[in-house]
Write a protein that holds these residues in place. Structure first.
Motif, PDB file in Angstrom:
ATOM      1  N   UNK A  67      27.126  47.285  78.519  1.00  0.00           N
ATOM      2  CA  UNK A  67      27.126  47.715  79.922  1.00  0.00           C
ATOM      3  C   UNK A  67      26.790  49.191  80.014  1.00  0.00           C
ATOM      4  N   UNK A  68      27.393  49.985  79.119  1.00  0.00           N
ATOM      5  CA  UNK A  68      27.152  51.417  79.145  1.00  0.00           C
ATOM      6  C   UNK A  68      25.695  51.729  78.847  1.00  0.00           C
TER       7      UNK A  68
ATOM      8  N   UNK B 166      31.366  57.236  71.439  1.00  0.00           N
ATOM      9  CA  UNK B 166      32.495  57.365  72.360  1.00  0.00           C
ATOM     10  C   UNK B 166      32.126  58.011  73.694  1.00  0.00           C
ATOM     11  N   UNK B 167      30.812  58.204  73.947  1.00  0.00           N
ATOM     12  CA  UNK B 167      30.356  58.697  75.241  1.00  0.00           C
ATOM     13  C   UNK B 167      29.841  57.524  76.066  1.00  0.00           C
ATOM     14  N   UNK B 168      30.157  57.518  77.349  1.00  0.00           N
ATOM     15  CA  UNK B 168      29.761  56.419  78.237  1.00  0.00           C
ATOM     16  C   UNK B 168      29.336  56.987  79.587  1.00  0.00           C
TER      17      UNK B 168
ATOM     18  N   UNK C 198      31.630  59.920  80.616  1.00  0.00           N
ATOM     19  CA  UNK C 198      32.986  59.876  80.088  1.00  0.00           C
ATOM     20  C   UNK C 198      32.988  59.973  78.561  1.00  0.00           C
ATOM     21  N   UNK C 199      34.052  60.594  78.062  1.00  0.00           N
ATOM     22  CA  UNK C 199      34.260  60.636  76.614  1.00  0.00           C
ATOM     23  C   UNK C 199      35.652  60.080  76.348  1.00  0.00           C
TER      24      UNK C 199
ATOM     25  N   UNK D 156      45.592  57.226  73.940  1.00  0.00           N
ATOM     26  CA  UNK D 156      44.183  57.121  74.329  1.00  0.00           C
ATOM     27  C   UNK D 156      43.950  57.871  75.637  1.00  0.00           C
ATOM     28  N   UNK D 157      42.880  58.686  75.655  1.00  0.00           N
ATOM     29  CA  UNK D 157      42.608  59.528  76.808  1.00  0.00           C
ATOM     30  C   UNK D 157      41.121  59.522  77.139  1.00  0.00           C
ATOM     31  N   UNK D 158      40.808  60.022  78.350  1.00  0.00           N
ATOM     32  CA  UNK D 158      39.420  60.088  78.809  1.00  0.00           C
ATOM     33  C   UNK D 158      39.193  61.423  79.516  1.00  0.00           C
ATOM     34  N   UNK D 159      38.051  62.072  79.210  1.00  0.00           N
ATOM     35  CA  UNK D 159      37.609  63.222  79.983  1.00  0.00           C
ATOM     36  C   UNK D 159      36.256  62.866  80.578  1.00  0.00           C
ATOM     37  N   UNK D 160      35.906  63.473  81.713  1.00  0.00           N
ATOM     38  CA  UNK D 160      34.661  63.089  82.367  1.00  0.00           C
ATOM     39  C   UNK D 160      34.011  64.275  83.078  1.00  0.00           C
TER      40      UNK D 160
END
Length: 413
Positions: A6-7, A20-22, A31-32, A41-45
Protein backbone atom coordinates in the motif's frame (compact mmCIF):
# COMPACT_ATOMS: atom_id res chain seq x y z
CA UNK A 1 3.66 -7.17 3.21
CA UNK A 2 0.28 -5.61 2.62
CA UNK A 3 1.27 -2.40 4.37
CA UNK A 4 4.43 -2.20 2.34
CA UNK A 5 2.52 -2.71 -0.92
CA UNK A 6 0.00 0.00 0.00
CA UNK A 7 2.80 2.37 0.91
CA UNK A 8 4.64 1.72 -2.34
CA UNK A 9 1.42 2.21 -4.28
CA UNK A 10 0.51 5.54 -2.64
CA UNK A 11 3.89 7.14 -2.26
CA UNK A 12 4.40 10.31 -4.38
CA UNK A 13 6.24 9.97 -7.67
CA UNK A 14 10.04 10.04 -7.69
CA UNK A 15 10.25 9.70 -3.87
CA UNK A 16 12.41 6.78 -2.85
CA UNK A 17 11.56 5.76 0.71
CA UNK A 18 14.03 4.13 3.06
CA UNK A 19 13.39 1.27 5.44
CA UNK A 20 10.60 2.04 7.91
CA UNK A 21 9.55 5.14 5.94
CA UNK A 22 5.97 5.32 4.64
CA UNK A 23 3.62 7.73 2.96
CA UNK A 24 0.17 8.00 4.53
CA UNK A 25 -2.37 8.99 1.84
CA UNK A 26 -5.02 9.84 4.45
CA UNK A 27 -2.94 12.44 6.27
CA UNK A 28 -0.72 13.19 3.24
CA UNK A 29 2.28 12.98 5.55
CA UNK A 30 5.48 10.99 5.44
CA UNK A 31 5.96 8.70 8.43
CA UNK A 32 8.88 6.96 10.07
CA UNK A 33 8.10 3.98 12.31
CA UNK A 34 10.60 2.99 15.02
CA UNK A 35 11.01 1.36 18.42
CA UNK A 36 12.44 3.46 21.28
CA UNK A 37 15.03 2.36 23.86
CA UNK A 38 12.24 1.09 26.13
CA UNK A 39 10.78 -1.15 23.40
CA UNK A 40 7.79 1.12 22.72
CA UNK A 41 6.66 1.49 19.08
CA UNK A 42 6.46 5.10 17.92
CA UNK A 43 5.84 7.20 14.81
CA UNK A 44 7.13 10.60 13.68
CA UNK A 45 5.76 12.37 10.62
CA UNK A 46 6.09 15.42 8.37
CA UNK A 47 4.54 16.87 5.19
CA UNK A 48 8.03 16.98 3.67
CA UNK A 49 10.40 14.08 3.17
CA UNK A 50 13.52 16.14 2.48
CA UNK A 51 14.45 19.61 3.69
CA UNK A 52 14.34 20.88 0.09
CA UNK A 53 10.79 19.66 -0.52
CA UNK A 54 8.06 22.26 -0.95
CA UNK A 55 5.62 22.63 1.91
CA UNK A 56 1.94 22.02 0.95
CA UNK A 57 -0.04 25.23 0.71
CA UNK A 58 -1.60 26.35 3.99
CA UNK A 59 0.46 23.98 6.13
CA UNK A 60 2.57 25.19 9.08
CA UNK A 61 6.32 24.99 8.53
CA UNK A 62 8.18 22.27 10.41
CA UNK A 63 11.22 20.03 9.99
CA UNK A 64 11.24 17.44 7.23
CA UNK A 65 10.97 13.74 8.08
CA UNK A 66 14.65 13.10 7.29
CA UNK A 67 15.71 15.95 9.60
CA UNK A 68 13.58 14.50 12.38
CA UNK A 69 15.04 11.06 11.71
CA UNK A 70 18.58 12.40 12.09
CA UNK A 71 17.74 13.93 15.47
CA UNK A 72 15.93 10.77 16.52
CA UNK A 73 18.86 8.56 15.55
CA UNK A 74 21.16 10.67 17.73
CA UNK A 75 18.73 10.30 20.63
CA UNK A 76 18.39 6.53 20.19
CA UNK A 77 22.15 6.09 19.83
CA UNK A 78 22.55 7.85 23.20
CA UNK A 79 19.66 5.89 24.80
CA UNK A 80 17.68 9.10 25.32
CA UNK A 81 14.35 8.74 27.12
CA UNK A 82 11.98 10.04 24.44
CA UNK A 83 9.18 10.77 26.93
CA UNK A 84 11.62 12.60 29.21
CA UNK A 85 12.86 14.71 26.28
CA UNK A 86 9.28 15.86 25.68
CA UNK A 87 8.90 17.26 29.19
CA UNK A 88 8.99 21.05 29.39
CA UNK A 89 11.78 22.81 31.25
CA UNK A 90 9.34 23.77 34.00
CA UNK A 91 8.20 20.15 34.37
CA UNK A 92 11.78 18.91 34.66
CA UNK A 93 12.57 21.70 37.13
CA UNK A 94 9.64 20.58 39.26
CA UNK A 95 10.98 17.00 39.23
CA UNK A 96 14.46 18.21 40.14
CA UNK A 97 13.24 20.34 43.05
CA UNK A 98 11.13 17.48 44.42
CA UNK A 99 14.20 15.25 44.20
CA UNK A 100 16.26 17.92 45.97
CA UNK A 101 13.71 18.48 48.76
CA UNK A 102 13.40 14.75 49.40
CA UNK A 103 17.17 14.30 49.54
CA UNK A 104 18.00 16.98 52.10
CA UNK A 105 16.44 19.71 54.21
CA UNK A 106 16.94 23.12 52.66
CA UNK A 107 16.79 26.53 54.30
CA UNK A 108 13.55 28.47 53.90
CA UNK A 109 15.27 31.29 52.01
CA UNK A 110 16.82 28.79 49.61
CA UNK A 111 13.38 27.42 48.74
CA UNK A 112 12.06 30.96 48.33
CA UNK A 113 14.88 31.66 45.87
CA UNK A 114 14.05 28.54 43.87
CA UNK A 115 10.38 29.56 43.72
CA UNK A 116 11.43 32.96 42.36
CA UNK A 117 13.22 31.20 39.50
CA UNK A 118 10.18 28.99 38.79
CA UNK A 119 7.79 31.95 38.75
CA UNK A 120 10.14 33.99 36.57
CA UNK A 121 10.55 31.12 34.10
CA UNK A 122 6.76 30.91 33.78
CA UNK A 123 6.85 34.33 32.13
CA UNK A 124 9.08 33.13 29.29
CA UNK A 125 8.58 30.79 26.34
CA UNK A 126 11.71 28.88 27.37
CA UNK A 127 9.93 27.44 30.41
CA UNK A 128 7.28 25.78 28.22
CA UNK A 129 9.64 24.36 25.59
CA UNK A 130 10.33 20.62 25.45
CA UNK A 131 13.67 20.15 27.14
CA UNK A 132 14.96 18.02 24.27
CA UNK A 133 14.38 20.88 21.80
CA UNK A 134 16.12 23.64 23.76
CA UNK A 135 19.26 24.84 22.01
CA UNK A 136 21.97 27.30 23.17
CA UNK A 137 20.44 30.00 20.96
CA UNK A 138 17.13 29.71 22.87
CA UNK A 139 19.03 30.16 26.13
CA UNK A 140 20.86 33.19 24.79
CA UNK A 141 17.58 34.79 23.67
CA UNK A 142 16.18 34.20 27.16
CA UNK A 143 19.26 35.86 28.68
CA UNK A 144 18.86 38.93 26.46
CA UNK A 145 15.22 39.32 27.58
CA UNK A 146 16.12 38.78 31.24
CA UNK A 147 18.73 41.55 31.16
CA UNK A 148 15.97 44.01 30.25
CA UNK A 149 14.16 43.40 33.56
CA UNK A 150 16.47 41.90 36.17
CA UNK A 151 19.77 42.62 37.90
CA UNK A 152 22.90 40.67 37.02
CA UNK A 153 23.14 38.87 40.37
CA UNK A 154 19.48 37.80 40.19
CA UNK A 155 19.93 36.45 36.66
CA UNK A 156 23.10 34.55 37.59
CA UNK A 157 21.30 32.91 40.51
CA UNK A 158 18.57 31.69 38.17
CA UNK A 159 21.10 30.50 35.59
CA UNK A 160 22.77 28.43 38.31
CA UNK A 161 19.54 26.57 39.11
CA UNK A 162 18.62 26.01 35.44
CA UNK A 163 22.08 24.58 34.74
CA UNK A 164 21.59 22.06 37.54
CA UNK A 165 18.18 21.15 36.15
CA UNK A 166 19.77 20.28 32.80
CA UNK A 167 22.49 18.23 34.52
CA UNK A 168 19.67 16.37 36.28
CA UNK A 169 18.06 15.80 32.86
CA UNK A 170 21.34 14.48 31.44
CA UNK A 171 21.70 12.02 34.34
CA UNK A 172 18.24 10.69 33.53
CA UNK A 173 18.84 10.46 29.78
CA UNK A 174 16.32 13.17 28.86
CA UNK A 175 18.95 15.12 26.89
CA UNK A 176 22.50 14.60 25.65
CA UNK A 177 24.03 18.03 26.35
CA UNK A 178 23.45 20.99 28.63
CA UNK A 179 22.54 24.00 26.41
CA UNK A 180 23.02 26.31 29.42
CA UNK A 181 26.62 25.26 29.96
CA UNK A 182 28.05 28.36 28.26
CA UNK A 183 25.40 30.79 29.52
CA UNK A 184 26.55 33.32 32.12
CA UNK A 185 26.26 37.02 32.90
CA UNK A 186 28.20 39.59 34.86
CA UNK A 187 26.88 40.64 38.22
CA UNK A 188 26.38 44.20 37.01
CA UNK A 189 24.79 45.27 40.27
CA UNK A 190 27.64 43.94 42.44
CA UNK A 191 28.55 47.49 43.43
CA UNK A 192 25.39 47.59 45.55
CA UNK A 193 26.79 44.68 47.57
CA UNK A 194 29.97 46.54 48.55
CA UNK A 195 30.60 47.32 52.19
CA UNK A 196 29.77 50.74 53.62
CA UNK A 197 32.94 52.71 54.30
CA UNK A 198 33.96 53.11 57.93
CA UNK A 199 33.52 56.88 57.59
CA UNK A 200 29.94 56.58 56.31
CA UNK A 201 29.10 53.89 58.87
CA UNK A 202 30.27 56.09 61.75
CA UNK A 203 28.47 59.16 60.36
CA UNK A 204 25.27 57.17 60.00
CA UNK A 205 25.44 55.58 63.45
CA UNK A 206 26.17 58.92 65.11
CA UNK A 207 23.14 60.44 63.37
CA UNK A 208 20.89 57.56 64.50
CA UNK A 209 22.06 57.94 68.10
CA UNK A 210 21.09 61.63 68.17
CA UNK A 211 18.07 61.86 65.87
CA UNK A 212 14.81 61.76 67.84
CA UNK A 213 12.98 59.56 65.33
CA UNK A 214 15.91 57.19 64.73
CA UNK A 215 17.27 56.73 68.26
CA UNK A 216 15.10 53.66 68.95
CA UNK A 217 16.86 51.89 66.03
CA UNK A 218 20.42 52.85 66.98
CA UNK A 219 21.31 49.85 69.16
CA UNK A 220 19.83 47.36 66.71
CA UNK A 221 21.70 48.83 63.72
CA UNK A 222 24.92 49.10 65.73
CA UNK A 223 24.69 45.41 66.63
CA UNK A 224 24.21 44.50 62.96
CA UNK A 225 27.28 46.49 61.93
CA UNK A 226 29.53 45.18 64.72
CA UNK A 227 28.56 41.49 65.00
CA UNK A 228 28.05 40.36 61.39
CA UNK A 229 24.71 38.79 62.37
CA UNK A 230 22.19 38.02 59.65
CA UNK A 231 18.99 40.02 60.14
CA UNK A 232 16.97 36.82 60.68
CA UNK A 233 19.49 35.67 63.32
CA UNK A 234 19.23 38.99 65.12
CA UNK A 235 15.43 38.66 65.16
CA UNK A 236 15.75 35.12 66.53
CA UNK A 237 17.86 36.08 69.54
CA UNK A 238 16.22 35.31 72.89
CA UNK A 239 17.29 36.43 76.36
CA UNK A 240 19.06 33.13 77.05
CA UNK A 241 21.29 33.75 74.01
CA UNK A 242 22.84 36.88 75.54
CA UNK A 243 25.65 36.06 77.97
CA UNK A 244 26.51 39.43 79.49
CA UNK A 245 28.93 37.94 82.03
CA UNK A 246 31.21 36.48 79.36
CA UNK A 247 30.24 39.04 76.69
CA UNK A 248 29.09 36.39 74.22
CA UNK A 249 26.13 36.02 71.83
CA UNK A 250 24.93 32.48 71.18
CA UNK A 251 23.44 32.06 67.69
CA UNK A 252 21.30 28.93 67.51
CA UNK A 253 18.17 29.88 65.52
CA UNK A 254 16.57 32.45 63.27
CA UNK A 255 13.10 33.96 63.00
CA UNK A 256 11.46 34.00 59.57
CA UNK A 257 8.05 34.98 58.24
CA UNK A 258 6.37 32.07 56.45
CA UNK A 259 2.82 32.53 55.14
CA UNK A 260 2.37 35.62 57.36
CA UNK A 261 3.42 33.68 60.48
CA UNK A 262 6.63 34.19 62.44
CA UNK A 263 8.36 30.81 62.61
CA UNK A 264 11.51 29.79 64.47
CA UNK A 265 13.92 27.95 62.16
CA UNK A 266 17.41 26.46 62.51
CA UNK A 267 20.32 28.59 61.37
CA UNK A 268 20.96 28.80 57.62
CA UNK A 269 23.66 26.11 57.75
CA UNK A 270 25.11 23.81 60.39
CA UNK A 271 28.01 26.26 60.75
CA UNK A 272 25.47 28.93 61.64
CA UNK A 273 25.40 27.57 65.20
CA UNK A 274 28.13 29.68 66.79
CA UNK A 275 29.11 31.99 69.63
CA UNK A 276 30.01 35.57 68.75
CA UNK A 277 32.17 37.75 71.03
CA UNK A 278 30.89 41.24 71.86
CA UNK A 279 32.96 44.36 71.26
CA UNK A 280 32.75 46.95 74.04
CA UNK A 281 30.30 48.94 71.92
CA UNK A 282 28.05 45.91 71.32
CA UNK A 283 28.15 45.09 75.05
CA UNK A 284 26.96 48.64 75.88
CA UNK A 285 24.16 48.32 73.29
CA UNK A 286 22.88 45.11 74.88
CA UNK A 287 23.03 46.73 78.32
CA UNK A 288 20.62 49.39 77.07
CA UNK A 289 18.50 46.93 75.08
CA UNK A 290 17.95 44.63 78.07
CA UNK A 291 17.44 47.52 80.48
CA UNK A 292 14.85 49.25 78.29
CA UNK A 293 13.09 46.08 77.11
CA UNK A 294 9.45 46.13 78.11
CA UNK A 295 6.29 44.22 77.18
CA UNK A 296 2.91 45.58 76.20
CA UNK A 297 0.47 44.42 78.86
CA UNK A 298 3.23 42.20 80.30
CA UNK A 299 2.43 39.66 77.60
CA UNK A 300 5.50 37.83 76.30
CA UNK A 301 5.25 37.16 72.52
CA UNK A 302 5.52 33.46 71.68
CA UNK A 303 6.67 31.91 68.40
CA UNK A 304 6.87 28.25 67.40
CA UNK A 305 9.22 26.16 65.35
CA UNK A 306 8.10 23.67 62.71
CA UNK A 307 7.74 20.92 65.32
CA UNK A 308 5.47 23.02 67.54
CA UNK A 309 8.06 23.91 70.19
CA UNK A 310 7.40 27.31 71.77
CA UNK A 311 9.96 30.12 72.13
CA UNK A 312 9.64 33.37 74.06
CA UNK A 313 11.84 36.11 75.49
CA UNK A 314 12.84 37.57 72.13
CA UNK A 315 15.36 40.37 72.59
CA UNK A 316 14.22 42.63 69.74
CA UNK A 317 10.53 43.59 69.62
CA UNK A 318 8.51 45.96 67.45
CA UNK A 319 8.61 49.55 68.67
CA UNK A 320 4.87 50.01 69.19
CA UNK A 321 3.18 46.62 69.20
CA UNK A 322 5.99 44.90 71.17
CA UNK A 323 5.52 41.83 69.00
CA UNK A 324 8.36 39.87 67.44
CA UNK A 325 10.04 41.27 64.35
CA UNK A 326 11.46 39.63 61.21
CA UNK A 327 13.84 40.75 58.49
CA UNK A 328 11.24 42.87 56.66
CA UNK A 329 10.80 44.98 59.81
CA UNK A 330 14.56 45.45 60.15
CA UNK A 331 14.70 46.49 56.48
CA UNK A 332 11.93 49.02 57.06
CA UNK A 333 13.57 50.50 60.17
CA UNK A 334 16.93 50.79 58.37
CA UNK A 335 15.39 52.33 55.22
CA UNK A 336 13.60 54.98 57.29
CA UNK A 337 16.81 55.87 59.14
CA UNK A 338 18.74 56.18 55.87
CA UNK A 339 16.01 58.42 54.46
CA UNK A 340 16.16 60.69 57.51
CA UNK A 341 19.95 60.80 57.37
CA UNK A 342 19.99 61.75 53.68
CA UNK A 343 17.34 64.44 54.21
CA UNK A 344 19.52 65.92 56.91
CA UNK A 345 22.74 65.48 54.88
CA UNK A 346 21.64 66.26 51.34
CA UNK A 347 25.09 67.65 50.53
CA UNK A 348 26.80 64.39 51.54
CA UNK A 349 24.27 61.51 51.53
CA UNK A 350 24.99 57.79 51.83
CA UNK A 351 23.74 55.16 49.41
CA UNK A 352 20.68 53.09 50.25
CA UNK A 353 21.55 49.65 51.61
CA UNK A 354 19.88 46.63 53.20
CA UNK A 355 20.72 44.89 56.52
CA UNK A 356 22.90 42.31 54.75
CA UNK A 357 25.34 45.09 53.79
CA UNK A 358 26.00 45.57 57.51
CA UNK A 359 27.25 41.97 57.48
CA UNK A 360 29.46 42.69 54.45
CA UNK A 361 30.81 45.77 56.21
CA UNK A 362 31.65 43.75 59.33
CA UNK A 363 33.54 41.17 57.22
CA UNK A 364 35.51 43.91 55.46
CA UNK A 365 36.28 45.87 58.62
CA UNK A 366 37.49 42.76 60.47
CA UNK A 367 39.39 41.15 57.60
CA UNK A 368 42.62 41.45 59.61
CA UNK A 369 41.35 38.79 62.02
CA UNK A 370 42.68 35.28 61.33
CA UNK A 371 40.59 34.09 58.33
CA UNK A 372 39.27 31.00 60.15
CA UNK A 373 38.15 33.19 63.06
CA UNK A 374 36.29 35.52 60.73
CA UNK A 375 34.73 32.53 58.95
CA UNK A 376 33.52 31.15 62.29
CA UNK A 377 32.04 34.46 63.47
CA UNK A 378 30.13 34.86 60.18
CA UNK A 379 28.94 31.25 60.29
CA UNK A 380 30.18 30.27 56.83
CA UNK A 381 30.70 26.65 55.83
CA UNK A 382 33.60 27.52 53.50
CA UNK A 383 36.42 30.02 53.91
CA UNK A 384 36.06 30.87 50.20
CA UNK A 385 32.55 32.24 50.89
CA UNK A 386 33.98 34.58 53.52
CA UNK A 387 36.97 35.81 51.54
CA UNK A 388 35.51 35.87 48.01
CA UNK A 389 31.93 37.03 48.63
CA UNK A 390 32.02 39.10 51.81
CA UNK A 391 35.41 40.72 52.27
CA UNK A 392 36.03 43.80 50.13
CA UNK A 393 39.51 45.18 49.51
CA UNK A 394 40.38 48.08 51.79
CA UNK A 395 41.24 51.49 50.24
CA UNK A 396 44.90 52.13 49.40
CA UNK A 397 45.28 54.55 52.32
CA UNK A 398 44.24 51.84 54.81
CA UNK A 399 46.45 49.27 53.05
CA UNK A 400 49.41 51.62 53.50
CA UNK A 401 48.76 52.00 57.23
CA UNK A 402 48.26 48.27 57.75
CA UNK A 403 51.34 47.18 55.81
CA UNK A 404 53.48 49.59 57.84
CA UNK A 405 52.04 48.26 61.11
CA UNK A 406 52.97 44.71 60.07
CA UNK A 407 56.38 45.84 58.84
CA UNK A 408 57.17 47.51 62.20
CA UNK A 409 56.11 44.38 64.08
CA UNK A 410 58.46 42.27 61.95
CA UNK A 411 61.38 44.68 62.50
CA UNK A 412 60.82 44.66 66.26
CA UNK A 413 60.85 40.87 66.27
Amino acid sequence: MANKIVSEKNKPARKKLRDNEYYNPKTKRYEYHYTDCLGKKRVISSYRLEETDQLPKGKKSSKSLREKEAELTAQLDNSIDIDGAKLTLLEVMDRYLQFLYNRKKLAHNTKVGYNVTVNTLKQYKLGYMEIGKIKPEHCEDWLVDMKKKYRGSSIQTQISLIKRVFEYAIDRDYVIKNPFRGITTDRSDSKNMEAISVEDMNRFLEFCSKDTNSAHCYDMIYVLFWTGLRASELCGLTLDNIDMSNRLIKVEKQLQCINHTHVVLPTKTAKGYRTIPMTDGVYECFERILKNRYLKGDIEPVCYDERGNAYEGFVFLATRSRKTIVRSHVEEYLANCIKRFNNANSDNPIRKFEPHICRHSFATNFQYLPPKTLQYILGHSKISTTMDNYVDVKPSSEQLLQINVVAKQLICN
